[in-house]
Every structure is written in structure tokens, then in C-alpha cells.
Motif scaffolding. Structure first.
Motif, PDB file in Angstrom:
ATOM      1  N   LEU A   1       6.626 -11.373   0.963  1.00  0.00           N
ATOM      2  CA  LEU A   1       6.894 -10.362   1.988  1.00  0.00           C
ATOM      3  C   LEU A   1       5.901 -10.518   3.137  1.00  0.00           C
ATOM      4  CD1 LEU A   1       8.794  -7.968   2.388  1.00  0.00           C
ATOM      5  CD2 LEU A   1       7.012  -6.502   1.495  1.00  0.00           C
ATOM      6  N   LEU A   2       4.657 -10.781   2.757  1.00  0.00           N
ATOM      7  CA  LEU A   2       3.599 -10.956   3.747  1.00  0.00           C
ATOM      8  C   LEU A   2       3.896 -12.150   4.649  1.00  0.00           C
ATOM      9  CD1 LEU A   2       0.678  -9.766   4.289  1.00  0.00           C
ATOM     10  CD2 LEU A   2      -0.160 -11.721   3.037  1.00  0.00           C
ATOM     11  N   SER A   3       4.247 -13.285   4.028  1.00  0.00           N
ATOM     12  CA  SER A   3       4.457 -14.463   4.872  1.00  0.00           C
ATOM     13  C   SER A   3       5.728 -14.332   5.697  1.00  0.00           C
ATOM     14  CB  SER A   3       4.462 -15.760   4.058  1.00  0.00           C
ATOM     15  OG  SER A   3       4.788 -15.544   2.737  1.00  0.00           O
ATOM     16  N   ALA A   4       6.757 -13.666   5.119  1.00  0.00           N
ATOM     17  CA  ALA A   4       7.983 -13.493   5.896  1.00  0.00           C
ATOM     18  C   ALA A   4       7.723 -12.593   7.103  1.00  0.00           C
ATOM     19  CB  ALA A   4       9.078 -12.904   5.019  1.00  0.00           C
ATOM     20  N   SER A   5       6.963 -11.502   6.884  1.00  0.00           N
ATOM     21  CA  SER A   5       6.671 -10.604   8.009  1.00  0.00           C
ATOM     22  C   SER A   5       5.806 -11.318   9.041  1.00  0.00           C
ATOM     23  CB  SER A   5       5.938  -9.351   7.547  1.00  0.00           C
ATOM     24  OG  SER A   5       6.495  -8.841   6.398  1.00  0.00           O
ATOM     25  N   LEU A   6       4.814 -12.072   8.533  1.00  0.00           N
ATOM     26  CA  LEU A   6       3.923 -12.779   9.451  1.00  0.00           C
ATOM     27  C   LEU A   6       4.693 -13.751  10.330  1.00  0.00           C
ATOM     28  CD1 LEU A   6       0.652 -13.784   7.589  1.00  0.00           C
ATOM     29  CD2 LEU A   6       0.881 -12.557   9.739  1.00  0.00           C
ATOM     30  N   SER A   7       5.682 -14.417   9.708  1.00  0.00           N
ATOM     31  CA  SER A   7       6.359 -15.465  10.466  1.00  0.00           C
ATOM     32  C   SER A   7       7.229 -14.882  11.574  1.00  0.00           C
ATOM     33  CB  SER A   7       7.169 -16.355   9.541  1.00  0.00           C
ATOM     34  OG  SER A   7       8.082 -15.586   8.836  1.00  0.00           O
TER      35      SER A   7
ATOM     36  N   LEU B   1      -6.086  -6.057  -1.900  1.00  0.00           N
ATOM     37  CA  LEU B   1      -6.164  -6.714  -0.596  1.00  0.00           C
ATOM     38  C   LEU B   1      -4.769  -7.128  -0.114  1.00  0.00           C
ATOM     39  CD1 LEU B   1      -8.775  -7.399   0.981  1.00  0.00           C
ATOM     40  CD2 LEU B   1      -8.372  -9.779   0.339  1.00  0.00           C
ATOM     41  N   ALA B   2      -4.005  -7.706  -1.050  1.00  0.00           N
ATOM     42  CA  ALA B   2      -2.654  -8.157  -0.704  1.00  0.00           C
ATOM     43  C   ALA B   2      -1.796  -6.971  -0.276  1.00  0.00           C
ATOM     44  CB  ALA B   2      -2.025  -8.874  -1.885  1.00  0.00           C
ATOM     45  N   LEU B   3      -1.940  -5.849  -0.977  1.00  0.00           N
ATOM     46  CA  LEU B   3      -1.138  -4.668  -0.639  1.00  0.00           C
ATOM     47  C   LEU B   3      -1.474  -4.145   0.745  1.00  0.00           C
ATOM     48  CD1 LEU B   3      -0.794  -2.497  -3.864  1.00  0.00           C
ATOM     49  CD2 LEU B   3       1.015  -3.399  -2.418  1.00  0.00           C
ATOM     50  N   VAL B   4      -2.790  -4.073   1.037  1.00  0.00           N
ATOM     51  CA  VAL B   4      -3.206  -3.599   2.360  1.00  0.00           C
ATOM     52  C   VAL B   4      -2.665  -4.549   3.424  1.00  0.00           C
ATOM     53  CG1 VAL B   4      -5.178  -3.200   3.863  1.00  0.00           C
ATOM     54  CG2 VAL B   4      -5.251  -2.435   1.485  1.00  0.00           C
ATOM     55  N   GLY B   5      -2.824  -5.846   3.155  1.00  0.00           N
ATOM     56  CA  GLY B   5      -2.363  -6.861   4.113  1.00  0.00           C
ATOM     57  C   GLY B   5      -0.884  -6.717   4.407  1.00  0.00           C
TER      58      GLY B   5
ATOM     59  N   SER C   1       1.111  -4.174   3.978  1.00  0.00           N
ATOM     60  CA  SER C   1       1.502  -2.944   4.676  1.00  0.00           C
ATOM     61  C   SER C   1       1.237  -3.085   6.172  1.00  0.00           C
ATOM     62  CB  SER C   1       0.733  -1.726   4.153  1.00  0.00           C
ATOM     63  OG  SER C   1       0.405  -1.875   2.826  1.00  0.00           O
ATOM     64  N   LEU C   2       0.083  -3.668   6.484  1.00  0.00           N
ATOM     65  CA  LEU C   2      -0.302  -3.825   7.882  1.00  0.00           C
ATOM     66  C   LEU C   2       0.676  -4.731   8.631  1.00  0.00           C
ATOM     67  CD1 LEU C   2      -2.931  -2.728   9.274  1.00  0.00           C
ATOM     68  CD2 LEU C   2      -3.673  -5.111   9.306  1.00  0.00           C
ATOM     69  N   VAL C   3       0.925  -5.891   8.038  1.00  0.00           N
ATOM     70  CA  VAL C   3       1.794  -6.864   8.707  1.00  0.00           C
ATOM     71  C   VAL C   3       3.223  -6.344   8.783  1.00  0.00           C
ATOM     72  CG1 VAL C   3       2.738  -9.177   8.577  1.00  0.00           C
ATOM     73  CG2 VAL C   3       0.341  -8.794   8.043  1.00  0.00           C
ATOM     74  N   ALA C   4       3.680  -5.715   7.681  1.00  0.00           N
ATOM     75  CA  ALA C   4       5.032  -5.190   7.684  1.00  0.00           C
ATOM     76  C   ALA C   4       5.184  -4.136   8.784  1.00  0.00           C
ATOM     77  CB  ALA C   4       5.373  -4.600   6.324  1.00  0.00           C
ATOM     78  N   TYR C   5       4.128  -3.332   8.962  1.00  0.00           N
ATOM     79  CA  TYR C   5       4.166  -2.306  10.005  1.00  0.00           C
ATOM     80  C   TYR C   5       4.270  -2.964  11.383  1.00  0.00           C
ATOM     81  CZ  TYR C   5       2.525   1.343  13.148  1.00  0.00           C
ATOM     82  OH  TYR C   5       2.414   2.215  14.191  1.00  0.00           O
ATOM     83  N   LEU C   6       3.459  -3.993  11.593  1.00  0.00           N
ATOM     84  CA  LEU C   6       3.484  -4.695  12.881  1.00  0.00           C
ATOM     85  C   LEU C   6       4.861  -5.306  13.150  1.00  0.00           C
ATOM     86  CD1 LEU C   6       0.042  -6.523  13.033  1.00  0.00           C
ATOM     87  CD2 LEU C   6       0.863  -4.667  14.468  1.00  0.00           C
ATOM     88  N   THR C   7       5.440  -5.911  12.099  1.00  0.00           N
ATOM     89  CA  THR C   7       6.748  -6.532  12.259  1.00  0.00           C
ATOM     90  C   THR C   7       7.798  -5.476  12.544  1.00  0.00           C
ATOM     91  OG1 THR C   7       6.026  -8.033  10.550  1.00  0.00           O
ATOM     92  CG2 THR C   7       8.330  -8.171  11.190  1.00  0.00           C
ATOM     93  N   PHE C   8       7.677  -4.366  11.819  1.00  0.00           N
ATOM     94  CA  PHE C   8       8.634  -3.295  11.957  1.00  0.00           C
ATOM     95  C   PHE C   8       8.651  -2.783  13.401  1.00  0.00           C
ATOM     96  CE2 PHE C   8      10.295   0.976  10.930  1.00  0.00           C
ATOM     97  CZ  PHE C   8      11.400   0.560  10.223  1.00  0.00           C
TER      98      PHE C   8
END
Lengths: 350, 532
Positions: free
Chosen positions: A292-298, B29-33, B35-42
Motif C-alpha cells: 500500500l505504501l509503495s503504491a501510494s508513493l508511486s 513505523l510502517a503504519l505511520v508511514g 497513513s501519511l503517504v496514503a493521506y498525501l495521495t488521497f
């Protein structure tokens, strides 16, 4: 035979026997067809031109009032079948008899100086589905009339007279479907590696394998290779199917290479997780977060594999082997890191 | 209840012990990461191809294109033209003359059209700022509906250029966030059951004075609790009504967990579990999300509870009947799955390694109450209907890849096959296990199976479609004179499949199924007026 290939073959055979690969392919086919059904369906509401909807449906419209209004001309251009009525009650009777779908009440035209606005009344059927479609079709002529009125008020709206081609389907095919089909196999590959490694660890068969004259890196490497091979085969299958559906892919070699590289990168990442955590439960959880992290990052970077695949496949002038090489480099670094640390990682209790 | 709580407590302890030590900070750490990135993408909004188009702009243009589809390059017009001709640009915005320059090939035409739509929006924003609203948006359309009431006020007033489609696209995407935590914890729920299986602790647990139901409920409780908490949290963030959200998402959560309950109970290997879970996630998501996309547009959207959530966030009321339409089948599936779960939760079933279809048929056999075969078969047929609908939805989506004529044909055949499997599978397992050995026993069973299926089907159809037009439809559906024909037809097909299987032996079930389905297809074609 080389032990590497023996394990590789065993992994592939297991996948074939368990029919898991069939499930995996069904999932992808399903996601791709479902998202096209959803998105093409929905996008057509935002951009009705895209599916030629506005020209295909002819709305039978009753006109009550001024028939010399410019709107009538715009409606005729849109293939609307017009009937004029003296009163709204007559239109109502025609609607009840099933002769018209909608009615527009047009007031007599006034000079712009008196009042710049024009108020019209539009009567639609009670059914929500029905009236939405009618409104969608009538939106075009109404907008044209609005532009006409604006001009009368001395206001010019720019960039409206461009004769392009509706791009919704194009954007969707190359921006959504193609990346989905090229990277979903990679996602599956990672999941397979997690399962395969953690299964050996939980069932303690890894120790047995390791006792045989096999290095840990050979075991892990062949498992990763099997998953990547499968991902590559699926990506090639999807590419062939897309071509069959007349969706051409430019730079096909590079697109497939990028898909395989991503699969390898993800597979090594998931192997890292599985070797470190050693059980399926936590590994799969962390892996899904990682994906999920890498997909969002990309989505956030221009050089992301998703954006690259889209640009490569559409034949972008500025995208080529150099960008793909970047991922080959990343893979080399990851591989080096993984195979030098795997033995130490597996010894760490967690 | 106390036992359930003890088992739930044990499950929480198990999970906590998993995340002790060095893995805890990594996961945190992964969870925080994420959430942050998903929020930015959203926040970026819908994405359709980053940098898909190369667009040239004059160096001093007062125009900034803020849409990630367009990769912009600032160059003077003459250079822009030559780059355009060379294919290095897809379009050029000549801001001085307010026009878009493009080539005549597809790629450039697409770019021009996408730009036009984007710039039109910018233009409207400019008009809004620079002019009086009456002059900039001179046309007002009052919308009313037939029948016309001269005294009525306008129901809404539209401005054509500002009109947006009534689709709740963004809302549905937001509401889909509710599903995410459920899918994430599901891996722990399935693992909890799998662990018991691998370590054979389930045997110990079963020899203790606890019922299978208590085990399942206890293992599920912590995750349902967590899922409900996430619903409360998300609703507070999105500022909805917590109670309403709980009422809407409780059945959804139960439904999702009931499917995840089946996965580890039937699974053979880790890979199986992963892929079947993945398949389940995909199907559940589309079953929930797809209809909701059409809320406010098509009444059939009410088969998904997410439609209710859309209404909630739009401050629109919904009726109890609408609530039941979308959630009744979810509650039913949950009850059905939990029941099957309690029946197959025994050591022999869980540890036996057999092909997937065998595991499924064994599960069905165990679910049947052999002392009351008639009632069991009747209920089984009715309970399988939601599952049949879901599979048919999947085939519908997949069949859309084919040319339309082929797709309709394939769909017709596939749905008949699925229906015939659902109606005959219970009886066939009875035949296989020697519980129905004579033709005389099979006949009443086929009758009941067909009856259960038809009644269930009509009921589901009635509830889901009756919102559209109640009287007409119920009259059509429950017209007794018309109803006995499909009932008779269903009975004939099911009897054919079951009797043929009985005569030819269980190994030839597939052929029996094909013959029964073939007759069913012919009947359907006849009813549809294609033949005859």
C-alpha cells in the motif's frame, strides 16, 4: 540438475497443482473488467462525449413558448426530436401518452440590457435514472445556449472551440488498466514469496533443506526466481490480451522489463520481511502495508513505475531505457543487500 | 457468553505476543508511514496517468496547469511548433491567442481534448471572479418533474456550465475507506484459526467443554470489536452520525468476517489461503462498491449498504425497508457461514488434505442435518442464493470482455450452470455419502431444493426491486398462475441432474449437470422469446 533449478521447478509445479495461479489470473481478469465497467460507465457521465452518448440518444423534447429561440437550433444540432406545444398542460398530455420524454418552457426573449439572465423551466420524468440520462444529453445544448447568452452580455469564454478527441478511454486504458495489469502480477509474486518462505519456516522444512548441500541463498533465490518468472509470464499474457483487444503498447520490451523488475524488487522486499519475521501472519500484514505504501508513493513521483509504464506504453518522447535502468540498479542494490544479510537475518529471533 | 469472552481474551493475548520485541517498532513505523503517504495521495485526488501528455506553454504565460496528467515545458511558440511536429510535444497552449495547437494524430487530439476540458474549468473560475454572476452565468434552468403542478416551486435550479453529474464518485471512494481496516485485520483473524490448525491446538480446545460456536464467536469478537471501533473513529473524522454508521457497517463487517471465516477452515496451504482471501477481498469490494457508485441514479444501487452510507453523508434519509434490502442478505450470509463453520469445525475435516472442490462439498455435507434431509435441502437452496448472485455478478463483469453477443450467451449459460450447481450440490453430496440411495428419495428432495431456490430468489428479487414500483412488481412476481411454471421448470431441471447423477454414478455428475443445464438454457431461450 542444478539445485537452484530443482527448487525453482518444485515451486512452479506446486503453483500449477494447487491451481492458485488460476485463482490469481481470475482475480486480475476480474479487477480489470470490473474497473473498466465502473470507470468507463462513470466517466461517461462526466464526459458524455466519450462514449458518443449525447449523439446516440435522441431525446423527444416538447417546446412550450418561443420556438424561435436559439436554444431550439442547438437542440436540433443534438438530434433532439422537437414538438411544440402551446401550454404546459398540452405537453403533460403528450408526456402521459408517451410521446415526449421532457419539456422545456422557453420565455420570450428580452433585451440583455433589461436583465442579463434568462430563466427557463425544464420538466423531466419522475424516474431518477431516466431524468439523469436526459439531463446529461440536454446539458450540451443548454451549455451552448449559455455561451450564446454570455456573448450577448459581452463575455467571452476561451478555449471552447478545440476539436479534440474524447480522451477518457485512452487515459483509462493507459493510466489505469495497463499499470494495473503490469503490476498486479508483481504484487502476487511478493505474496507468493512470503507464503513460500514462511511455510518452510513454520513447518521447519527450511532446516531440512538447509542441511542438504544447498546454501540458504540458493533456496531463497530460487523461490524468488519462481515468483518473478510467474509474474513475467502473467505480464506477457496481459500484454498479449491487450494487443488482442486492439490496445497497442509502444516500447513493449521495456514495459515488460519494467514489470519484471518491479516484481523482482517487490519479491526481494517481501523475502526480507518473511525471513525477518518468520511467520505468515505478521509477514503478510507487513507486506500488505508495504505494498500500500509503495503504491501510494508511486502516485506522487514522476519517475514512479506506474507513471513510467504509462509513458512508455504511449510512446512518450522523453522516456526510454535510461529510466528503466534506474530500477535495474535499484534491484541490483537490493539483491546485494538481501543475499549478504539473509543468513544473519534468519538467525535473529523475532 | 463467559466462555466466548475467555476465548476472545486468549486471541488478544496471542496477537499481542506476536508483536512483541523487535517487530513492534517496524510495524509501528510502517503504519505511520502508510497513513501519511496514503493521506498525501488521497489529497491528490483521482489519478489517470501521471505525465501522460507533454504540453508546451509560452515562457511568460500566466497560466499554471495543475493537473498531474500534463507535464509542462515552457518554450516559445516557434520552438513549440517544431517540437509538436517532431512528436516531442502533444499540444501547445498559445495563451496570447487563447488557443490550443495540436497535430491531427490520435495522441495529440486526446491531449487537446483533455486540455480543453481542464482549461474550460479554469475559464469558469475566471468568469466567476471577474464578472457579476448574473452576467457570467446568465442561464438558470428550473427543474421540475412530471406531472406538472403549476403552483409548485422549482425543485432545483441548475446553471448548465456548473452542472456536475449526480454521481457520488468521490463519496464512494471516501466511504470505501471504511473497508480498509477490516481487510487489514482479516489477516490476523484467518491466521488465528490457522495457527490452531497447524499446532493441532484445536483438538485440545474441542475436547474442552466449549461448543464450536463459542470458539468461532470468541475468535471473531476481538476483530469485530476493532472493526467497529475503526468505524466510530472514521465517522468522527468524517463528521457523520456514529450510530447510523454503526448500523450500516455492522452487517458489512459481519459479512466480510463470515467470508474470511470460511477461508482458513477450507484452506490447504498458505498460498491457497492468500489467494482465496485475495479473491474474496476483490469480490466483496466490488459487490459493495460497484452498486454504490450508482446511488441516486439507479434503485438497484440499494443492494449495497455503502449506498446507505452515501445517503448518510449527503444528509438524505433512508427507510427501514431500504436498510433491510441491502443488509438482510449480509446478516443471512453471516448466519449461514457461522452455522457451516460450527459444523465443519472438527479435527478430521480441518486436517484432511483434499482438493478444494472436495473440501467444499464435504463442508456442505457436514452442514446438512442428515436426520432431517428435506428441511436441510430446502434451507440450503435458499441460503445459497446470495452466493449464487455474487458469483453471477463476477461472471457478468468478466463476460464484458467478450463481444456483446458472445457475452450475453456466455452469461446465460454460466448463470444457468451456477444455479444448477447450487440446487443439486446438496442432494448430490447426500447421494455420494449414501444418504439418498433410491430414486424415490431423490424426487422429493429435488422438489424441495427447487422450491427453496425459487422462493428465495423471488423473495430477494421482490425486496430489492420492490422499491422501484411496489404494486406492479409484486403482482407480476407473485401471480400464482404464473409462478407454477418456473417452479415446475426448476423442479424438472434439478430432478434431471440429480437422477442422472444417481443412475450414472457420482463421477459423472459433471455430465448430468451439463445436460440439466442445457435443458435449462433452452427453456430460458424459450421464455426470452429467442426460440419457439
Amino acid at each position: 540438475m542444478n539445485p537452484f533449478f530443482v527448487i525453482l521447478k518444485k515451486e512452479l509445479r506446486a503453483v500449477a497443482q494447487e491451481r492458485t495461479i488460476l485463482i490469481a489470473i481470475t482475480i486480475q481478469l476480474f479487477i480489470a473488467s470490473f474497473s473498466s465497467a465502473i470507470l468507463i460507465g462513470l466517466m461517461s457521465f462526466y464526459d458524455p462525449e466519450a462514449i458518443g452518448l449525447s449523439t446516440r440518444i435522441s431525446v423527444r423534447t416538447g417546446i412550450v413558448g418561443a420556438t424561435n429561440n436559439p436554444l431550439v437550433g442547438f437542440l436540433e444540432e443534438q438530434n433532439a426530436q422537437l414538438t411544440s406545444f402551446a401550454t404546459l398542460q398540452e405537453a403533460q398530455l403528450a408526456f402521459d401518452a408517451g410521446q415526449i420524454d421532457a419539456a422545456i418552457l422557453i420565455p420570450p426573449e428580452r433585451a440583455a440590457e433589461d436583465d442579463p439572465t434568462v430563466e427557463m423551466q425544464l420538466v423531466l420524468p419522475a424516474s431518477e435514472t431516466y431524468s439523469t440520462v436526459i439531463l446529461m444529453v440536454l446539458q450540451g445544448p443548454l451549455k451552448e445556449y449559455e455561451t450564446y447568452l454570455r456573448k450577448r452580455n459581452g463575455i467571452q469564454i476561451r478555449y471552447t472551440d478545440v476539436a479534440g478527441k474524447p480522451a477518457t478511454t485512452y487515459e483509462f486504458q493507459y493510466g489505469v488498466i495497463l499499470p494495473l495489469l503490469m503490476f498486479f502480477p508483481a504484487f502476487i509474486a511478493g505474496s507468493m514469496v512470503v507464503d513460500s518462505i514462511s511455510e518452510e519456516l513454520v513447518n521447519r522444512t527450511m532446516d531440512t533443506l538447509w542441511v542438504a548441500p544447498l546454501s540458504l541463498n540458493t533456496i531463497l533465490g530460487s523461490k524468488i526466481a519462481a515468483a518473478v518468472l510467474l509474474a513475467g509470464a502473467q505480464a506477457a499474457l496481459w500484454a498479449a490480451l491487450l494487443r488482442f483487444n486492439s490496445i497497442p503498447i509502444q516500447n513493449l520490451g521495456l514495459v515488460l522489463l519494467l514489470s519484471v523488475l518491479s516484481a523482482a524488487i517487490i519479491a526481494i522486499g517481501s523475502a526480507f520481511i518473511a525471513v525477518y519475521l518468520k511467520d505468515r501472519e505478521r509477514s503478510q500484514f507487513l507486506y500488505s502495508i508495504f505494498v500500500l505504501l509503495s503504491a501510494s508513493l508511486s502516485y506522487l513521483f514522476d519517475l514512479s513505475p506506474i507513471a513510467l509504464v504509462t509513458r512508455l506504453a504511449t510512446g512518450d518522447y522523453y522516456t526510454g531505457p535510461a529510466e528503466v535502468a534506474l530500477y535495474a540498479g535499484l534491484l541490483a542494490v537490493l539483491m546485494g543487500a538481501f543475499f549478504t544479510t539473509a543468513e544473519k537475518l534468519i538467525a535473529v529471533p523475532s | 457468553m463467559k466462555t466466548i469472552l475467555i476465548i476472545a481474551q486468549r486471541e488478544i493475548t496471542r496477537l499481542r505476543s506476536r508483536f512483541r520485541g523487535s517487530s513492534r517498532p517496524v510495524v509501528a513505523l510502517a503504519l505511520v508511514g502508510v497513513s501519511l503517504v496514503a493521506y498525501l495521495t488521497f489529497r491528490q485526488g483521482a489519478m489517470r496517468g501521471r505525465g501522460l501528455y507533454r504540453v508546451g506553454l509560452p515562457p511568460a504565460a500566466d497560466l499554471a496547469i495543475q493537473d498531474s496528467r500534463f507535464a509542462t515545458i515552457a518554450i516559445p511558440l516557434p520552438t513549440g511548433r517544431s517540437l509538436l511536429e517532431a512528436g516531442a510535444l502533444d499540444a501547445y497552449v498559445d495563451t496570447a491567442a487563447a488557443r490550443i495547437i495540436h497535430r491531427q494524430d490520435d495522441r495529440s487530439l486526446y491531449a487537446a481534448n483533455a486540455l480543453k476540458l481542464y482549461l474550460e474549468k479554469q475559464e469558469l473560475a475566471r468568469l466567476e471572479q471577474e464578472y457579476h454572476p448574473d452576467a457570467a452565468f446568465p442561464l438558470r434552468v428550473q427543474v421540475n418533474h412530471f406531472p406538472v403542478d403549476p403552483q409548485a416551486e422549482a425543485e432545483e435550479i441548475l446553471i448548465p456550465s456548473l452542472m456536475t453529474p449526480p454521481l457520488p464518485f468521490a463519496q464512494v471512494v471516501t466511504i470505501s475507506l471504511y473497508l480498509l481496516p477490516v481487510f487489514f485485520v482479516s489477516v490476523f483473524f484467518t491466521s488465528g484459526l490457522m495457527d490452531e490448525k497447524i499446532d493441532r491446538r484445536i483438538t485440545v480446545l474441542m475436547s474442552a467443554p466449549v461448543t464450536p460456536f463459542q470458539i468461532i464467536a470468541g475468535k471473531m469478537l476481538p476483530y469485530i470489536g476493532f472493526a467497529l471501533l475503526s468505524v466510530v473513529g472514521l465517522t468522527l473524522i468524517l463528521q457523520g452520525s456514529v450510530l447510523l454508521a454503526l448500523a450500516i457497517f455492522l452487517p458489512v463487517i459481519l459479512f466480510i468476517f463470515s467470508i474470511y471465516l470460511m477461508v482458513p477452515l477450507v484452506y490447504r496451504t498458505f498460498k491457497d489461503t492468500t489467494f482465496i482471501s485475495m479473491l474474496a477481498t476483490t469480490i466483496i469490494t466490488s459487490y459493495l462498491v460497484f452498486p454504490a457508485m450508482f446511488s441516486g441514479l439507479n434503485d438497484l444501487s440499494h443492494i449495497s449498504p455503502l449506498t446507505l452510507a452515501v445517503k448518510m453523508y449527503r444528509d438524505e434519509p433512508f427507510t427501514l425497508k431500504e436498510y433491510l434490502t441491502s443488509t438482510a442478505s449480509m446478516y443471512l450470509v453471516f448466519a449461514f457461514a457461522t452455522y457451516i463453520g460450527t459444523r465443519i469445525l472438527n479435527e478430521e475435516y480441518l486436517t484432511r488434505f483434499r482438493p478444494l472442490y472436495r473440501k467444499v462439498s464435504d463442508a456442505i455435507y457436514l452442514a446438512l442435518d442428515r436426520s432431517r434431509p428435506h428441511l436441510s435441502i430446502l434451507l440450503l437452496s435458499a441460503c445459497l442464493i446470495p452466493i449464487v448472485y455474487m458469483i453471477q455478478l463476477v461472471t457478468l463483469a468478466v463476460s464484458l470482455n467478450l463481444p456483446i453477443r458472445l457475452a450475453i450467451g456466455a452469461l446465460l449459460i454460466a448463470s444457468v450452470l451456477i444455479e444448477e450447481v447450487a440446487k443439486s450440490v446438496g442432494i448430490v453430496t447426500l447421494i455420494e455419502n449414501g444418504d439418498a440411495t433410491r430414486g424415490r428419495e431423490i424426487l422429493p428432495l429435488s422438489f424441495l431444493s427447487a422450491l427453496g431456490f425459487l422462493v428465495g430468489e423471488k423473495l430477494l428479487l421482490y425486496v430489492s426491486v420492490s422499491i422501484v414500483s411496489e404494486t406492479m412488481l409484486s403482482a407480476a412476481l407473485f401471480n400464482v398462475g404464473m409462478l407454477w411454471i418456473p417452479l415446475l421448470a426448476h423442479i424438472i431441471f434439478t430432478t434431471m441432474v440429480c437422477l442422472l447423477t444417481h443412475w450414472w454414478g457420482i463421477r459423472r455428475y459433471l455430465y448430468a449437470l451439463l445436460i440439466g443445464s442445457a435443458v435449462h438454457v433452452v427453456y430460458n431461450l424459450f421464455v426470452l422469446g429467442v426460440i419457439g
